[in-house]
Write a protein that holds these residues in place. Structure first.
Motif, PDB file in Angstrom:
ATOM      1  N   ARG A   1     -62.543  42.315  62.974  1.00 39.11           N
ATOM      2  CA  ARG A   1     -63.149  43.388  62.190  1.00 39.11           C
ATOM      3  C   ARG A   1     -64.627  43.111  61.970  1.00 39.11           C
ATOM      4  NH1 ARG A   1     -60.544  42.801  56.242  1.00 39.11           N
ATOM      5  NH2 ARG A   1     -61.129  40.680  55.794  1.00 39.11           N
TER       6      ARG A   1
ATOM      7  N   ALA B   1     -65.540  45.656  54.765  1.00 41.91           N
ATOM      8  CA  ALA B   1     -64.830  45.262  55.981  1.00 41.91           C
ATOM      9  C   ALA B   1     -64.332  46.514  56.693  1.00 41.91           C
ATOM     10  CB  ALA B   1     -63.646  44.365  55.633  1.00 41.91           C
ATOM     11  N   PHE B   2     -64.602  46.573  57.994  1.00 41.64           N
ATOM     12  CA  PHE B   2     -64.144  47.684  58.820  1.00 41.64           C
ATOM     13  C   PHE B   2     -63.131  47.158  59.829  1.00 41.64           C
ATOM     14  CE2 PHE B   2     -68.478  48.773  57.539  1.00 41.64           C
ATOM     15  CZ  PHE B   2     -68.275  50.022  56.970  1.00 41.64           C
ATOM     16  N   ASP B   3     -61.902  47.644  59.743  1.00 38.61           N
ATOM     17  CA  ASP B   3     -60.861  47.281  60.694  1.00 38.61           C
ATOM     18  C   ASP B   3     -60.716  48.336  61.784  1.00 38.61           C
ATOM     19  OD1 ASP B   3     -59.873  44.826  59.495  1.00 38.61           O
ATOM     20  OD2 ASP B   3     -59.188  46.093  57.860  1.00 38.61           O
TER      21      ASP B   3
ATOM     22  N   SER C   1     -62.644  51.794  63.988  1.00 36.38           N
ATOM     23  CA  SER C   1     -63.929  52.184  64.557  1.00 36.38           C
ATOM     24  C   SER C   1     -64.777  52.884  63.503  1.00 36.38           C
ATOM     25  CB  SER C   1     -63.719  53.108  65.753  1.00 36.38           C
ATOM     26  OG  SER C   1     -63.057  52.407  66.781  1.00 36.38           O
TER      27      SER C   1
ATOM     28  N   SER D   1     -66.779  49.500  67.577  1.00 33.97           N
ATOM     29  CA  SER D   1     -65.354  49.197  67.720  1.00 33.97           C
ATOM     30  C   SER D   1     -65.093  47.724  67.438  1.00 33.97           C
ATOM     31  CB  SER D   1     -64.884  49.546  69.138  1.00 33.97           C
ATOM     32  OG  SER D   1     -65.081  50.905  69.397  1.00 33.97           O
ATOM     33  N   PRO D   2     -64.769  47.382  66.185  1.00 31.00           N
ATOM     34  CA  PRO D   2     -64.535  45.984  65.837  1.00 31.00           C
ATOM     35  C   PRO D   2     -63.430  45.316  66.645  1.00 31.00           C
ATOM     36  CG  PRO D   2     -64.705  47.314  63.872  1.00 31.00           C
ATOM     37  CD  PRO D   2     -64.659  48.255  65.037  1.00 31.00           C
ATOM     38  N   GLU D   3     -62.350  46.057  66.951  1.00 36.03           N
ATOM     39  CA  GLU D   3     -61.221  45.447  67.661  1.00 36.03           C
ATOM     40  C   GLU D   3     -61.601  44.958  69.049  1.00 36.03           C
ATOM     41  OE1 GLU D   3     -61.179  49.852  68.302  1.00 36.03           O
ATOM     42  OE2 GLU D   3     -61.274  48.608  66.530  1.00 36.03           O
TER      43      GLU D   3
ATOM     44  N   GLN E   1     -64.880  44.097  69.651  1.00 36.12           N
ATOM     45  CA  GLN E   1     -66.142  43.433  69.325  1.00 36.12           C
ATOM     46  C   GLN E   1     -67.355  44.191  69.854  1.00 36.12           C
ATOM     47  OE1 GLN E   1     -65.554  39.355  70.546  1.00 36.12           O
ATOM     48  NE2 GLN E   1     -64.337  38.929  68.749  1.00 36.12           N
TER      49      GLN E   1
ATOM     50  N   CYS F   1     -66.759  55.747  58.169  1.00 34.57           N
ATOM     51  CA  CYS F   1     -65.470  55.274  58.664  1.00 34.57           C
ATOM     52  C   CYS F   1     -64.382  56.183  58.108  1.00 34.57           C
ATOM     53  CB  CYS F   1     -65.226  53.826  58.255  1.00 34.57           C
ATOM     54  SG  CYS F   1     -63.766  53.104  59.035  1.00 34.57           S
TER      55      CYS F   1
ATOM     56  N   TRP G   1     -60.690  50.506  56.353  1.00 35.94           N
ATOM     57  CA  TRP G   1     -61.787  49.763  55.733  1.00 35.94           C
ATOM     58  C   TRP G   1     -61.397  49.308  54.328  1.00 35.94           C
ATOM     59  CZ3 TRP G   1     -63.214  51.822  51.156  1.00 35.94           C
ATOM     60  CH2 TRP G   1     -62.961  53.189  50.953  1.00 35.94           C
TER      61      TRP G   1
END
Length: 142
Positions: free
Chosen positions: A31, A43-45, A47, A64-66, A68, A104, A113
Protein backbone atom coordinates in the motif's frame (compact mmCIF):
# COMPACT_ATOMS: atom_id res chain seq x y z
CA UNK A 1 -1.15 23.52 10.94
CA UNK A 2 -4.85 23.21 11.61
CA UNK A 3 -6.44 25.41 14.24
CA UNK A 4 -9.26 22.91 14.81
CA UNK A 5 -8.57 20.39 17.52
CA UNK A 6 -10.59 17.46 16.16
CA UNK A 7 -12.17 16.39 12.88
CA UNK A 8 -15.60 17.93 12.33
CA UNK A 9 -18.63 15.89 11.28
CA UNK A 10 -20.97 17.35 8.67
CA UNK A 11 -24.11 15.87 7.12
CA UNK A 12 -22.34 13.96 4.33
CA UNK A 13 -18.66 14.10 5.35
CA UNK A 14 -16.00 14.51 7.96
CA UNK A 15 -13.68 17.49 7.57
CA UNK A 16 -10.33 16.25 8.86
CA UNK A 17 -8.10 18.62 10.77
CA UNK A 18 -5.06 18.19 8.52
CA UNK A 19 -4.90 21.69 7.01
CA UNK A 20 -1.33 22.99 6.92
CA UNK A 21 0.27 19.64 7.74
CA UNK A 22 3.04 18.58 5.43
CA UNK A 23 3.87 15.19 3.94
CA UNK A 24 7.04 14.23 5.82
CA UNK A 25 7.46 10.66 4.60
CA UNK A 26 6.13 8.39 1.86
CA UNK A 27 6.41 4.60 1.94
CA UNK A 28 5.30 1.86 -0.43
CA UNK A 29 4.86 -1.87 0.12
CA UNK A 30 1.48 -3.45 -0.63
CA UNK A 31 0.00 0.00 0.00
CA UNK A 32 0.91 3.65 -0.31
CA UNK A 33 1.47 5.48 2.98
CA UNK A 34 1.68 9.24 3.52
CA UNK A 35 3.01 10.37 6.89
CA UNK A 36 2.01 13.87 7.99
CA UNK A 37 2.97 16.22 10.80
CA UNK A 38 1.44 15.63 14.22
CA UNK A 39 1.40 11.83 13.86
CA UNK A 40 -1.31 11.61 11.19
CA UNK A 41 -1.01 8.82 8.61
CA UNK A 42 -2.92 8.16 5.41
CA UNK A 43 -2.82 4.63 3.94
CA UNK A 44 -4.12 3.68 0.51
CA UNK A 45 -4.75 0.00 -0.16
CA UNK A 46 -6.68 0.64 -3.39
CA UNK A 47 -5.86 2.64 -6.50
CA UNK A 48 -5.81 6.41 -6.08
CA UNK A 49 -6.42 9.18 -8.60
CA UNK A 50 -3.68 11.82 -8.54
CA UNK A 51 -4.57 14.98 -10.40
CA UNK A 52 -3.04 18.41 -10.79
CA UNK A 53 -4.95 21.63 -11.23
CA UNK A 54 -8.21 21.23 -13.09
CA UNK A 55 -9.37 18.01 -14.72
CA UNK A 56 -9.92 19.87 -17.99
CA UNK A 57 -6.30 20.99 -18.24
CA UNK A 58 -4.54 17.96 -16.77
CA UNK A 59 -5.71 14.34 -16.85
CA UNK A 60 -5.38 12.36 -13.64
CA UNK A 61 -2.84 9.59 -13.08
CA UNK A 62 -3.90 6.33 -11.45
CA UNK A 63 -1.58 5.30 -8.62
CA UNK A 64 -1.69 1.52 -8.00
CA UNK A 65 -0.15 0.53 -4.65
CA UNK A 66 -0.71 -3.21 -5.21
CA UNK A 67 1.65 -3.12 -8.22
CA UNK A 68 3.87 -0.42 -6.69
CA UNK A 69 2.97 1.95 -9.52
CA UNK A 70 3.01 5.04 -7.31
CA UNK A 71 5.95 7.12 -8.58
CA UNK A 72 3.63 10.11 -9.11
CA UNK A 73 3.08 10.30 -5.35
CA UNK A 74 6.63 11.61 -4.92
CA UNK A 75 5.31 15.02 -6.01
CA UNK A 76 3.50 15.14 -2.66
CA UNK A 77 6.65 14.98 -0.53
CA UNK A 78 6.90 18.23 1.42
CA UNK A 79 3.51 19.47 0.18
CA UNK A 80 1.06 20.92 2.70
CA UNK A 81 -2.52 19.76 3.01
CA UNK A 82 -5.05 22.44 2.06
CA UNK A 83 -8.16 20.28 2.47
CA UNK A 84 -8.88 16.76 3.70
CA UNK A 85 -12.39 15.34 3.50
CA UNK A 86 -13.63 11.83 4.30
CA UNK A 87 -17.04 11.45 2.68
CA UNK A 88 -19.58 9.20 4.36
CA UNK A 89 -19.91 7.43 0.99
CA UNK A 90 -16.38 6.08 1.55
CA UNK A 91 -14.40 8.45 -0.70
CA UNK A 92 -11.35 10.35 0.58
CA UNK A 93 -10.22 13.61 -1.04
CA UNK A 94 -6.97 15.39 -0.19
CA UNK A 95 -5.92 18.71 -1.75
CA UNK A 96 -2.35 20.00 -1.47
CA UNK A 97 -0.81 23.46 -1.73
CA UNK A 98 1.27 22.44 -4.76
CA UNK A 99 -1.91 21.96 -6.83
CA UNK A 100 -2.13 18.17 -6.52
CA UNK A 101 -5.31 16.34 -5.50
CA UNK A 102 -5.69 12.73 -4.32
CA UNK A 103 -9.04 10.98 -4.54
CA UNK A 104 -9.62 7.42 -3.39
CA UNK A 105 -13.02 5.85 -3.96
CA UNK A 106 -14.33 2.90 -1.95
CA UNK A 107 -13.61 -0.64 -3.09
CA UNK A 108 -16.39 -3.24 -3.27
CA UNK A 109 -14.31 -5.93 -1.50
CA UNK A 110 -11.93 -4.30 1.02
CA UNK A 111 -11.02 -1.12 2.89
CA UNK A 112 -9.65 1.21 0.20
CA UNK A 113 -8.00 3.67 2.59
CA UNK A 114 -7.48 4.54 6.27
CA UNK A 115 -6.56 7.77 8.06
CA UNK A 116 -5.22 7.54 11.60
CA UNK A 117 -4.18 10.24 13.99
CA UNK A 118 -3.50 11.18 17.57
CA UNK A 119 -6.06 10.63 20.29
CA UNK A 120 -7.03 7.38 18.58
CA UNK A 121 -8.82 8.96 15.62
CA UNK A 122 -9.26 6.42 12.83
CA UNK A 123 -11.26 6.73 9.61
CA UNK A 124 -11.70 3.87 7.14
CA UNK A 125 -13.52 3.35 3.89
CA UNK A 126 -15.58 0.21 4.37
CA UNK A 127 -16.05 -2.36 1.60
CA UNK A 128 -18.89 -1.31 -0.65
CA UNK A 129 -18.89 2.36 0.25
CA UNK A 130 -19.47 3.41 3.82
CA UNK A 131 -17.27 5.21 6.31
CA UNK A 132 -16.23 3.93 9.73
CA UNK A 133 -14.97 6.37 12.34
CA UNK A 134 -13.23 5.45 15.59
CA UNK A 135 -12.39 7.91 18.31
CA UNK A 136 -11.09 7.44 21.81
CA UNK A 137 -14.67 6.59 22.76
CA UNK A 138 -15.17 3.77 20.24
CA UNK A 139 -16.36 3.09 16.70
CA UNK A 140 -19.31 4.31 14.72
CA UNK A 141 -20.42 3.84 11.15
CA UNK A 142 -21.35 7.03 9.30
Amino acid sequence: MSTEESPVEREDRWVLNLRGMSVTKITVDFRLMLFLDSDWEVAFDASVDLSYGTAHANPSVLLSPESQGVAGALALFGANVVSAVAFKSGTLRLVFDNGHHLTCSPDPSFEAWQVTGPRRWHFASLPGGDLAVWTGSGASES
